[in-house]
Scaffold this motif. Structure first.
Motif, PDB file in Angstrom:
ATOM      1  N   LEU A  29       0.558  -1.083  -0.174  1.00  0.00           N
ATOM      2  CA  LEU A  29      -0.441  -0.368   0.120  1.00  0.00           C
ATOM      3  C   LEU A  29       1.184   1.069   0.106  1.00  0.00           C
ATOM      4  N   PHE A  30       1.719   1.087   0.759  1.00  0.00           N
ATOM      5  CA  PHE A  30       3.247   2.191   1.083  1.00  0.00           C
ATOM      6  C   PHE A  30       3.705   2.642  -0.874  1.00  0.00           C
ATOM      7  N   VAL A  31       3.849   1.517  -1.256  1.00  0.00           N
ATOM      8  CA  VAL A  31       4.457   2.126  -2.509  1.00  0.00           C
ATOM      9  C   VAL A  31       4.127   1.853  -3.678  1.00  0.00           C
ATOM     10  N   PHE A  32       2.815   1.278  -3.935  1.00  0.00           N
ATOM     11  CA  PHE A  32       1.516   1.523  -4.425  1.00  0.00           C
ATOM     12  C   PHE A  32       1.127   3.441  -4.740  1.00  0.00           C
ATOM     13  N   ASN A  33       1.126   3.316  -3.203  1.00  0.00           N
ATOM     14  CA  ASN A  33       0.001   4.805  -3.300  1.00  0.00           C
ATOM     15  C   ASN A  33       1.646   6.048  -3.434  1.00  0.00           C
ATOM     16  N   LEU A  34       2.490   5.549  -4.013  1.00  0.00           N
ATOM     17  CA  LEU A  34       3.662   6.951  -3.652  1.00  0.00           C
ATOM     18  C   LEU A  34       4.046   6.783  -5.479  1.00  0.00           C
ATOM     19  N   ILE A  35       2.400   6.151  -5.959  1.00  0.00           N
ATOM     20  CA  ILE A  35       2.737   6.388  -8.025  1.00  0.00           C
ATOM     21  C   ILE A  35       2.985   7.124  -8.484  1.00  0.00           C
ATOM     22  N   PRO A  36       3.406   8.104  -9.318  1.00  0.00           N
ATOM     23  CA  PRO A  36       3.281   9.816  -9.420  1.00  0.00           C
ATOM     24  C   PRO A  36       1.721  10.014 -10.415  1.00  0.00           C
ATOM     25  N   LEU A  37       0.659   9.091 -10.205  1.00  0.00           N
ATOM     26  CA  LEU A  37      -0.205   8.896 -10.406  1.00  0.00           C
ATOM     27  C   LEU A  37      -2.217   9.354 -10.298  1.00  0.00           C
ATOM     28  N   LEU A  38      -2.312  10.100 -10.665  1.00  0.00           N
ATOM     29  CA  LEU A  38      -3.222  10.127 -10.223  1.00  0.00           C
ATOM     30  C   LEU A  38      -4.986   9.368 -10.078  1.00  0.00           C
ATOM     31  N   PRO A  39      -5.478   9.022  -9.647  1.00  0.00           N
ATOM     32  CA  PRO A  39      -5.843   9.331  -7.995  1.00  0.00           C
ATOM     33  C   PRO A  39      -5.138   8.927  -7.341  1.00  0.00           C
ATOM     34  N   LEU A  40      -3.730   8.634  -7.023  1.00  0.00           N
ATOM     35  CA  LEU A  40      -3.064   7.843  -5.947  1.00  0.00           C
ATOM     36  C   LEU A  40      -2.710   9.721  -5.386  1.00  0.00           C
ATOM     37  N   ASP A  41      -2.086   8.598  -3.954  1.00  0.00           N
ATOM     38  CA  ASP A  41      -1.682  10.026  -3.308  1.00  0.00           C
ATOM     39  C   ASP A  41      -0.146  10.334  -3.673  1.00  0.00           C
ATOM     40  N   GLY A  42       0.116   9.482  -4.716  1.00  0.00           N
ATOM     41  CA  GLY A  42       1.971  10.173  -5.588  1.00  0.00           C
ATOM     42  C   GLY A  42       1.442  11.686  -6.032  1.00  0.00           C
ATOM     43  N   GLY A  43       0.456  10.899  -6.898  1.00  0.00           N
ATOM     44  CA  GLY A  43       0.045  12.106  -7.827  1.00  0.00           C
ATOM     45  C   GLY A  43      -0.396  13.711  -7.235  1.00  0.00           C
ATOM     46  N   HIS A  44      -1.165  13.355  -6.717  1.00  0.00           N
ATOM     47  CA  HIS A  44      -1.362  14.926  -5.715  1.00  0.00           C
ATOM     48  C   HIS A  44       0.118  15.106  -5.289  1.00  0.00           C
ATOM     49  N   VAL A  45       1.150  14.366  -5.240  1.00  0.00           N
ATOM     50  CA  VAL A  45       1.903  15.082  -4.143  1.00  0.00           C
ATOM     51  C   VAL A  45       2.208  16.040  -5.951  1.00  0.00           C
ATOM     52  N   VAL A  46       2.899  15.072  -7.393  1.00  0.00           N
ATOM     53  CA  VAL A  46       3.509  15.608  -7.959  1.00  0.00           C
ATOM     54  C   VAL A  46       2.592  17.280  -8.350  1.00  0.00           C
ATOM     55  N   VAL A  47       1.313  17.457  -8.221  1.00  0.00           N
ATOM     56  CA  VAL A  47       0.619  17.847  -8.824  1.00  0.00           C
ATOM     57  C   VAL A  47       0.765  19.366  -7.152  1.00  0.00           C
ATOM     58  N   ALA A  48       1.406  19.456  -6.623  1.00  0.00           N
ATOM     59  CA  ALA A  48       1.639  20.626  -5.772  1.00  0.00           C
ATOM     60  C   ALA A  48       2.675  20.693  -6.122  1.00  0.00           C
ATOM     61  N   LEU A  49       3.484  19.498  -6.367  1.00  0.00           N
ATOM     62  CA  LEU A  49       4.744  19.975  -6.330  1.00  0.00           C
ATOM     63  C   LEU A  49       5.041  20.916  -7.576  1.00  0.00           C
ATOM     64  N   TRP A  50       3.944  20.721  -8.738  1.00  0.00           N
ATOM     65  CA  TRP A  50       4.253  21.272 -10.168  1.00  0.00           C
ATOM     66  C   TRP A  50       3.291  22.969  -9.851  1.00  0.00           C
ATOM     67  N   ASP A  51       2.402  22.706  -9.146  1.00  0.00           N
ATOM     68  CA  ASP A  51       1.627  24.243  -8.292  1.00  0.00           C
ATOM     69  C   ASP A  51       3.339  25.037  -8.164  1.00  0.00           C
ATOM     70  N   GLY A  52       3.832  24.455  -6.961  1.00  0.00           N
ATOM     71  CA  GLY A  52       5.187  25.124  -6.157  1.00  0.00           C
ATOM     72  C   GLY A  52       6.414  25.623  -6.772  1.00  0.00           C
ATOM     73  N   LEU A  53       6.552  24.928  -8.110  1.00  0.00           N
ATOM     74  CA  LEU A  53       7.763  25.204  -9.308  1.00  0.00           C
ATOM     75  C   LEU A  53       6.917  26.498  -9.833  1.00  0.00           C
ATOM     76  N   LYS A  54       6.023  26.545 -10.403  1.00  0.00           N
ATOM     77  CA  LYS A  54       4.926  27.562 -11.542  1.00  0.00           C
ATOM     78  C   LYS A  54       5.287  29.086 -11.086  1.00  0.00           C
ATOM     79  N   ARG A  55       4.712  28.647  -8.600  1.00  0.00           N
ATOM     80  CA  ARG A  55       4.803  29.901  -8.409  1.00  0.00           C
ATOM     81  C   ARG A  55       6.088  30.325  -7.908  1.00  0.00           C
ATOM     82  N   ALA A  56       6.754  29.777  -7.352  1.00  0.00           N
ATOM     83  CA  ALA A  56       8.432  29.738  -7.080  1.00  0.00           C
ATOM     84  C   ALA A  56       9.327  30.739  -8.878  1.00  0.00           C
TER      85      ALA A  56
END
Length: 444
Positions: free
Chosen positions: A368-395
């Motif tokens: 469950l830990f590893v699977f949810n880190l996959i950087p694709l929505l709707p998994l948790d890793g996908g939401h992390v990527v979206v947040a990072l992209w938002d932060g990169l745009k702001r920076a």
């Protein structure tokens, strides 16, 4: 009794999986509330609601299918364009509707925006997820997987440090009376057979080996290594018998035995042999052994997850061709439940079965830990990527002194999310079918 034990094993796994999912969602819930996000629902399972209670602003409940869970946070995504336009016009009618163009995926995008806008209802605009700083959004999304990893560490620690690992100890279990010829079908000693070196030296069952050839030993493996490396050489062996130490001299004979190398390969080699076996017992490992085992297994699971489509395809091939399944391959919940039932029903000491069930549950949490880190929505890793992209745009905007950009609208990724969900459903269906008609066999 075996059937009852099988059912008990399955039930225990289902309960353990439900607890794992509940803790996963708590891993999201606690930081979300700590950061002030409005959480409307905390649900375990999917489908019809079996039970729910509202405490404060959050409804807590259990649904019929314990195959997942979720929390409903206000403003997972920015408001839809029509709401933004209405706000800019002071709520006047005739604002931009913001509806995507025609088509199936466009409708999905709009539906996602509508559902997201519903979570914004009742919020004051300052308690929404998308307005949080990037690091807080990442903490919330990683909270669930990290909770599973921590649970896996706890379970692994209970297994390896609380219960212990089955280890050949320095206590002698049995001593061969004689040395049987290689390749013989003979099972009992005859008058002409030579006595084994251990018997000739006077070693007895129950003796505790203290040292071999002057080297203190803590495990039978350490003693065996010295003996195997010293054929035809007299070795002093200190044993403890009836509370007293005494020194015996044993001369290992040269014999062909199967030896396991560092790479795990078993080969036949000529080594020293004395003819004694060790008592196997649970030996608790150091407290850090549990985290080490969890980290090691995480690496192994990552190796499976990144090539999951290939592994699932091979599972399908094995299913249709009747080939035996890879024991280290992916499993569905059905397969995991079946393994839990087999472990609970096997003819073994209760402690063995408990350790195996806890280990299986720890493995599921690592998955469950590893699977949810996959950087694709709707998994948790996908939401992390979206947040990072938002932060990169702001920076980037801040670096070049540009106005802050609009928040990333992840609802535009709904078509990609749909494809991912379909792929997961297909792979899950293949694994479930394989676990029914061609299950992984642990015993026999």
């Amino acid at each position: 009794m075996t059937v009852i034990a099988f059912v008990v094993g399955v039930v225990l796994l289902v309960v353990g999986l439900a607890v794992s999912i509940a803790l996963h969602e708590i891993g999201h819930l606690l930081p979300a509330k700590a950061f002030g996000v409005r959480v409307g629902q905390y649900m375990i399972g999917f489908g019809p609601t079996l039970w729910s209670r509202t405490f404060g602003e959050t409804e807590y409940g259990v649904k019929a299918l314990p195959l997942g869970g979720y929390i409903s946070m206000a403003g997972m995504y920015p408001p839809s364009p029509k709401d933004v336009a209405a706000a800019a016009d002071g709520g006047a009618a005739g604002g931009t509707e913001g509806r995507a163009g025609g088509g199936f995926f466009a409708t999905m995008v709009q539906d996602a925006r509508t559902a997201n806008d519903e979570t914004l209802a009742g919020s004051d605009g300052k308690r929404v997820f998308y307005e949080l700083p990037v690091h807080k959004r990442i903490i919330i999304m990683l909270g669930g997987p990290i909770m599973n990893f921590l649970l896996a560490i706890v379970l692994m620690t209970i297994v390896v440090s609380g219960i212990g690992l089955q280890t050949a100890t320095t206590t002698v279990a049995a001593v061969n009376e004689c040395v049987l010829p290689a390749g013989t079908t003979q099972t009992e000693c005859e008058s002409g057979d030579p006595a084994s070196p251990a018997a000739a030296a006077g070693i007895q069952p129950g003796d505790v080996i203290v040292s071999v050839d002057g080297t203190p030993v803590d495990t039978f493996a350490e003693a065996s290594a010295i003996i195997q490396a010293s054929p035809d050489e007299p070795l002093p062996i200190v044993v403890e018998r009836d509370g007293r130490e005494q020194t015996l001299t044993v001369t290992p004979m040269l014999a062909e035995r199967q030896v396991q190398g560092e790479d795990g390969q078993v080969t036949t080699a000529e080594v020293g042999f004395v003819g004694m076996t060790a008592t196997v017992a649970y030996v608790p490992q150091p407290i850090w052994a549990g985290p080490e085992a969890a980290i090691e297994q995480t690496g192994a699971v990552m190796g499976i997850i990144w090539q999951l489509p290939v592994k699932v395809y091979q599972t399908a091939v094995d299913m249709f061709t009747g080939q035996e399944r890879d024991r280290n391959g992916p499993l569905s919940v059905v397969g995991a439940g079946r393994l839990a039932g087999e472990v609970a029903a096997v003819d073994a000491p209760v402690l063995d079965r408990v350790a195996s069930l806890l280990g299986l549950l720890a493995s599921l949490n690592i998955a469950l830990f590893v699977f949810n880190l996959i950087p694709l929505l709707p998994l948790d890793g996908g939401h992390v990527v979206v947040a990072l992209w938002d932060g990169l745009k702001r920076a980037w905007a801040k670096l070049f002194r540009r106005p802050p950009p609009k928040p990333v609208d992840a609802t535009k990724l709904v078509p990609v999310t749909f494809v991912v969900v379909v792929a997961l459903v297909v792979m899950g269906a293949v694994l479930i079918l394989a676990d029914i008609v061609n299950p992984v066999k642990l015993f026999g």
